[in-house]
Write an enzyme that holds these catalytic residues in place. Structure first.
Site, mmCIF file in Angstrom:
data_model
loop_
_atom_site.group_PDB
_atom_site.id
_atom_site.type_symbol
_atom_site.label_atom_id
_atom_site.label_comp_id
_atom_site.label_asym_id
_atom_site.label_seq_id
_atom_site.Cartn_x
_atom_site.Cartn_y
_atom_site.Cartn_z
ATOM 1 N N THR A 1 0.800 -1.222 0.000
ATOM 2 C CA THR A 1 0.000 0.000 0.000
ATOM 3 C C THR A 1 0.835 1.275 0.000
ATOM 4 O O THR A 1 0.264 2.374 -0.032
ATOM 5 C CB THR A 1 -0.916 0.039 1.239
ATOM 6 O OG1 THR A 1 -0.094 -0.005 2.424
ATOM 7 C CG2 THR A 1 -1.883 -1.130 1.246
ATOM 8 N N LYS A 2 2.150 1.153 0.025
ATOM 9 C CA LYS A 2 2.982 2.341 0.184
ATOM 10 C C LYS A 2 3.173 3.097 -1.128
ATOM 11 O O LYS A 2 2.818 2.612 -2.210
ATOM 12 C CB LYS A 2 4.343 1.946 0.774
ATOM 13 C CG LYS A 2 4.244 1.357 2.180
ATOM 14 C CD LYS A 2 3.592 2.320 3.157
ATOM 15 C CE LYS A 2 3.690 1.856 4.596
ATOM 16 N NZ LYS A 2 2.815 0.722 4.930
ATOM 17 N N THR A 3 3.768 4.300 -1.023
ATOM 18 C CA THR A 3 3.910 5.165 -2.195
ATOM 19 C C THR A 3 4.870 4.608 -3.227
ATOM 20 O O THR A 3 4.816 4.983 -4.402
ATOM 21 C CB THR A 3 4.370 6.568 -1.777
ATOM 22 O OG1 THR A 3 5.611 6.444 -1.059
ATOM 23 C CG2 THR A 3 3.339 7.234 -0.880
#
Length: 419
Positions: A204-206
Site C-alpha cells: 500500500t505504500k507510495t
C-alpha cells in the site's frame, strides 16, 4: 506522467452537482500502481538467472540513495526489518528506552522490543498527529537512548525540534518514513535529514515492491554494519561467492538476520522509483480536490499541511467533528461502505492495544490528544490509478454521509418584548 495520471488534474463537478446514485460502484481503499513495466522488469530478472539479492538490488540501492540525497541506502526485506537494523546499528540495547508516538503502527514499537529495549510512548500534536516534541521531552529518563519520529500520512515531523531534543540528551534518531516517500522538510527530502531513515515498500505504500524496505544513512560505519547484519552476519554477499571469479569461502562475523531484498523486488522498485514523482503529483491532485470539496462542510476537518514541509500524500486523513454528527466515526465509515467507499483508520493508538497495556501498563486516557484524534479520524482512498468517476464518487459519498448525519440545531426564537 501517463494519461491516466494527467486525467486527475482535470476539474470535476461542483459539489452541489454531486449525487451518490452510483451506489453499485465500489471504490477500494487502495490499488497498487503496478503494470506492464513492472512485469517486464521481473521477466528480465528471471531471464538473467539470478533471483535473490544481487546486481539489481545494488542498483536499486544506488538509485534510491541518489533520489533522496543520502550517501548510503541498504535494501531489506521489510520496513520493520529496516527499523530493527537501524536500532541495532545505533547501539540500542536491552534495558534502553526509545521514544515513539502512540499514534503509529505496531511495527514501530515492536522493532524496539527486538533489541530488548522498552518503547516509551509519546502523545501527538493535535494538528499534524505527529509526535509532540514537548511531550517527548517530559518522558526522557537516564535510560532513554533514541527517538523514532513517525511521519504520519507523509507529512514530516518537526525535525528541528526533534534534533534539538536529541542533541540536548544525546539521543540517536531513527526516522520512521514508511509514509514519507517523497516528502520534504524545510527544503530537504526525507532520507537525508537524520542519521537513520527507514522506508517501507509494502503493497500500500507510495513505492511498492510487494514487501520490502530501505534504510538511508550518511554514516559509513553504520551502513557497513547494517549490510553485514541483514544477511546472517556473513562477511561477503552470496552473489559475490557464486560469480565466476568468486570464492566458496565465507566467514560468519555476527549472529545476524535474514533481511535481504531480492532482485525480483528490486527490479519492481527501480520501475516504481522512476515514476515516484509522477505518482506523488497524482496523489496531490486528488488531495487538493478532496480538500477543496470538504473545506466548506462544517462537520469535516481537512488535513493541515504546514508551510515549511511537503507531504507525499500517502494518506488522506479526514477528521470528523463528532459533536456535530448523530453518528460516531465507526458509524460514518459504515455509511461510506454502504455507498461503496472503502476506508481505513490510521492508527489505533498503541496504548489502547492489549499487548502494550499488559506489557507496559499503558491505559486509556494516558495520551489524550492521540485518543481524541483517533476517535474522529478516517483515511479515504488516494492513489494514482483512481478514475474521475471514483474520485467524484468518494467526494459525493462523504458529503452525503455528512449531510444525512448532521445534527439539526434548533434556532431559538427571539421575541421583541414590545410586541
Amino acid at each position: 506522467m501517463d494519461d491516466k495520471n494527467l486525467m486527475l488534474t482535470q476539474p470535476g463537478p461542483h459539489p452541489e452537482e454531486m449525487k451518490d446514485h452510483l451506489c453499485e460502484l465500489q471504490v477500494p481503499f487502495h490499488r497498487a500502481p503496478v503494470g506492464e513495466e513492472e512485469a517486464q522488469a521481473v521477466s528480465e530478472v528471471i531471464r538473467s538467472g539470478w533471483l535473490t539479492m544481487g546486481p539489481k538490488t545494488f542498483e536499486f540501492e544506488k538509485e534510491f540513495a541518489k533520489y533522496v540525497g543520502a550517501q548510503h541506502a541498504i535494501a531489506v526485506s521489510t520496513g520493520t526489518a529496516a527499523l530493527h537494523l537501524a536500532l541495532e546499528a545505533a547501539g540500542v540495547r536491552s534495558g534502553d528506552e526509545v521514544l515513539l508516538p502512540t499514534t503509529t503502527f505496531t511495527a514501530t514499537a515492536e522493532a524496539v522490543t527486538y533489541v530488548g529495549a522498552r518503547p516509551m510512548l509519546v502523545d501527538v500534536d493535535p494538528v499534524t498527529m505527529n509526535i509532540d516534541p514537548e511531550d517527548a521531552a517530559r518522558r526522557i529518563t537516564q535510560k532513554t537512548k533514541a527517538i523514532i519520529p513517525v511521519h504520519l500520512a507523509g507529512q514530516p515531523c518537526d525535525m528541528n525540534e526533534i534534533h534539538s531534543l536529541a542533541r540536548a540528551h544525546r539521543l540517536r534518531i531513527v526516522e520512521d518514513a514508511a509514509h514519507a516517500l517523497p516528502s520534504e522538510y524545510r527544503g530537504k527530502r526525507v532520507g537525508q535529514i537524520s542519521e537513520f531513515t527507514c522506508f517501507s515498500f509494502y503493497a500500500t505504500k507510495t513505492l511498492t515492491t510487494g514487501e520490502g524496505g530501505m534504510i538511508t544513512t550518511d554514516n559509513p560505519k553504520a551502513a557497513e554494519r547494517m549490510r553485514l547484519m541483514r544477511l546472517h552476519g556473513i562477511e561477503c554477499d552470496a552473489w559475490k561467492r557464486y560469480r565466476g571469479d568468486g570464492s566458496w569461502f565465507y566467514e560468519v562475523l555476527e549472529a545476524g538476520f535474514k533481511y535481504n531484498l531480492t532482485d525480483f523486488q528490486s527490479a519492481i522498485g527501480l520501475v516504481q522509483l522512476a515514476k515516484c514523482n509522477a505518482m506523488r503529483q497524482a496523489r496531490e491532485s486528488i488531495a487538493q480536490r478532496y480538500s477543496e470539496t470538504f473545506s466548506s462542510c462544517e462537520e469535516l476537518v481537512i488535513p493541515t499541511v504546514l508551510p515549511d514541509r511537503g507531504t507525499s500524500w500517502h494518506l488522506y486523513i479526514l477528521r470528523l467533528r463528532i459533536d456535530r454528527l448523530n453518528v460516531d466515526r465507526s458509524g460514518f465509515i459504515e455509511a461510506l461502505h454502504r455507498r461503496g467507499v472503502a476506508c481505513s483508520v490510521h492508527f489505533i493508538p498503541l496504548h489502547l492495544q492489549s499487548y502494550y497495556r499488559s506489557a507496559y501498563g499503558y491505559q486509556p486516557g494516558d495520551f489524550p490528544h492521540a485518543e481524541r484524534e483517533y476517535h474522529s479520524c478516517l483515511s479515504l482512498p488516494i492513489y494514482p490509478g483512481m478514475t474521475e468517476i471514483e474520485i467524484n464518487h468518494v467526494m459525493s459519498a462523504v458529503l452525503n454521509t455528512a449531510a444525512e448525519s448532521r445534527i439539526v440545531r434548533a434556532v431559538a426564537a427571539h421575541v421583541n418584548p414590545s410586541d
